[in-house]
Design a protein around this motif. Structure first.
Motif, mmCIF file in Angstrom:
data_model
loop_
_atom_site.group_PDB
_atom_site.id
_atom_site.type_symbol
_atom_site.label_atom_id
_atom_site.label_comp_id
_atom_site.label_asym_id
_atom_site.label_seq_id
_atom_site.Cartn_x
_atom_site.Cartn_y
_atom_site.Cartn_z
ATOM 1 N N UNK A 126 71.807 48.942 42.481
ATOM 2 C CA UNK A 126 71.235 48.994 43.465
ATOM 3 C C UNK A 126 72.281 48.360 45.071
ATOM 4 N N UNK A 127 72.610 47.044 44.810
ATOM 5 C CA UNK A 127 73.627 46.278 44.824
ATOM 6 C C UNK A 127 74.981 47.570 45.326
ATOM 7 N N UNK A 128 75.496 47.725 44.937
ATOM 8 C CA UNK A 128 76.769 48.618 44.393
ATOM 9 C C UNK A 128 76.749 50.229 45.772
ATOM 10 N N UNK A 129 74.746 50.345 45.709
ATOM 11 C CA UNK A 129 74.996 51.773 46.921
ATOM 12 C C UNK A 129 74.426 50.417 48.210
ATOM 13 N N UNK A 130 73.568 49.782 48.561
ATOM 14 C CA UNK A 130 73.624 48.684 49.495
ATOM 15 C C UNK A 130 74.631 48.196 50.411
ATOM 16 N N UNK A 131 76.010 48.020 49.365
ATOM 17 C CA UNK A 131 77.446 48.115 49.697
ATOM 18 C C UNK A 131 77.579 48.919 50.435
ATOM 19 N N UNK A 132 77.805 50.645 49.369
ATOM 20 C CA UNK A 132 78.410 51.245 50.125
ATOM 21 C C UNK A 132 78.271 51.687 51.694
ATOM 22 N N UNK A 150 80.192 45.510 42.164
ATOM 23 C CA UNK A 150 79.021 45.461 41.618
ATOM 24 C C UNK A 150 79.091 46.048 41.020
ATOM 25 N N UNK A 151 79.546 45.165 39.293
ATOM 26 C CA UNK A 151 79.494 45.085 38.753
ATOM 27 C C UNK A 151 78.410 44.463 37.284
ATOM 28 N N UNK A 152 77.645 43.912 38.153
ATOM 29 C CA UNK A 152 76.838 42.512 37.195
ATOM 30 C C UNK A 152 76.418 40.990 37.950
ATOM 31 N N UNK A 153 75.841 40.551 37.570
ATOM 32 C CA UNK A 153 75.652 38.958 37.946
ATOM 33 C C UNK A 153 75.693 38.853 36.396
ATOM 34 N N UNK A 154 75.878 37.364 36.168
ATOM 35 C CA UNK A 154 75.761 37.056 35.121
ATOM 36 C C UNK A 154 74.944 35.224 35.585
#
Length: 442
Positions: free
Chosen positions: A286-292, A375-379
């Motif tokens: 979702x973060x990738x989509x929102x950013x794009x 946007x490849x994930x958070x930790x």
């Protein structure tokens, strides 16, 4: 975020001033009264409603829709808020198309579900616009709870605990509460400063103190919180971002998508926010989509979203993928970042095509890029935390951790699906378990 005005191709004001308001208007406009009645009339009011089972917060969906249909949206809102105190935001950001609406009998029979999300927003907005809080506090218990993180899980836990009579102090690392609702979702999903207004409304329950810019491990410690309070709930989210692990990752023009989204959400004038001509977003959630999508809405000429697996493996729903495509975002799948090219600032990013099992094919492609969002994930980050499971806090039952008197929920806890609505459910359930624990102690 760095000063991108110094980077060629990354400039503010790509659009006419009037375009920004239009591009970032409400993704799903609210229902009017008559529209809500028509939408509610489509519900079968199933006895064993599959939509309820599909809702992580177990909202009695047929009941609240019936209450709308009978002209009592305020009662519908109370039904919703009893299970999900952040029902207003969840109505805006929940992937209803893969939860309650996907399970709707109308969807299965006709391919067109009852608009549960929009009906939920209609009900909750109706009550919140009256500045009415539907709950009151129980008698004080004399017990105190520390909540770390003012995101959906922390807020839901704090509200339910306060409602049960406990005194709650929320410690949050940011200068404003709300967590991902305030800083981490696309601006067109939450317009008119709704996230902040929802927190203000939630705080009307009383008994909650907010302490800003208090990060766990930096300003407060878990040991200290345990000494000062009778119980602790950790809802601190995921603060660190995964790296690509490529040489040149520190070049200008590369940044974390979450930082881009946060800056956009807090910007008072979107025309002043620099955006590239050729933007590449790496990731499939979702973060990738929102950013794009937002990069395109800000005026980027070319926006490519690149994911290492196939579209069916993307965490973003089919609806979100289609939304991105409808805004002009090109989605490239089965491609893994291989190299970053450019002198000082990124100019191209090279990808290698892979099979479905991520085996490299030897074929590569270079995409022009003056701005790249990761946007490849958070930790999880932080010291002195309870035992971990797969990089997140291990929990049992309603969020109990390996440390006695400490609970956890939301994105920082193992086992969840990183949805706002799931975080709310985990925070609420933890508060109920904390209440049972504290009252049993006497």
């Amino acid at each position: 975020m760095t000063d991108k005005t110094l980077e060629p191709g990354v400039v503010p004001g790509r659009l006419d001033a009037s375009a920004y308001d239009a591009h970032f208007s409400d993704l799903h406009p609210p229902l009017e009264g008559h529209e809500a009645l028509v939408a509610a009339d489509r519900c079968y009011f199933c006895h064993d409603a599959p939509c309820v089972t599909a809702c992580p917060t177990d909202i009695d969906i047929p009941l609240f829709i019936r209450q709308i249909a009978t002209g009592t949206p305020e009662s519908a809102a109370r039904t919703i808020f009893n299970q999900n105190i952040l029902g207003g935001m969840c109505a805006r950001v929940c992937p209803t198309e893969t939860l309650c609406e996907e399970a709707c009998v109308r969807e299965l029979a006709e391919g067109k579900p009852v608009e549960i999300g929009r009906l939920q927003r209609y009900a909750t907005d109706t009550l919140m616009d009256q500045d009415v809080h539907p709950f009151t506090r129980a008698a004080p218990t004399g017990k105190s709870l520390a909540v770390v993180g003012a995101g959906p899980a922390g807020l839901a836990c704090a509200h339910r605990a306060a409602m049960l009579g406990h005194d709650v102090t929320i410690y949050d690392a940011r200068p404003k509460p709300g967590g991902l609702n305030e800083f981490g979702i696309a601006a067109y999903k939450s317009t008119d400063d709704f996230a902040a207004r929802e927190v203000d409304w939630l705080m009307q329950i009383g008994g909650i103190t907010l302490r800003h810019e208090q990060a766990l491990g930096r300003d407060v410690t878990l040991d200290a919180l345990q000494q000062q309070h009778d119980a602790v709930f950790l809802g601190l989210g995921l603060g660190a971002v995964n790296a690509l692990g490529l040489e040149g990752e520190d070049k200008g023009g590369l940044e974390d998508a979450v930082d881009f989204i946060a800056e956009l959400r807090q910007a008072s004038d979107l025309s002043k926010l620099p955006i590239g001509r050729d933007v590449v977003v790496i990731g499939g959630g979702m973060t990738a989509i929102d950013a794009a999508v937002q990069a395109k809405l800000l005026g980027a000429l070319n926006v490519s979203l690149v994911y290492r697996r196939g579209r069916e493996r993307m965490n973003a729903s089919a609806f979100e993928q289609d939304l991105a495509a409808s805004k002009g975002v090109r989605i490239i799948t089965n491609a893994t970042p291989k190299a970053i090219h450019g002198n000082g600032a990124v100019r191209e990013i090279e990808f290698e095509y892979t099979d479905d099992d991520l085996t490299p094919t030897g074929q590569t492609v270079r995409l022009p890029a003056d701005q790249v969002f990761k946007a490849i994930g958070q930790k999880l980050e932080g010291a002195g935390l309870p035992a971990l499971d797969g990089g997140k806090i291990a929990v049992q039952g309603a969020g109990r951790t390996s440390v006695n008197g400490v609970w956890a929920g939301g994105d920082c806890a193992a086992g969840g699906d990183d949805l706002t609505v799931t975080a709310v459910a985990e925070g609420r359930d933890a508060a109920e378990d904390i209440h049972s624990h504290l009252t049993a102690e006497g």
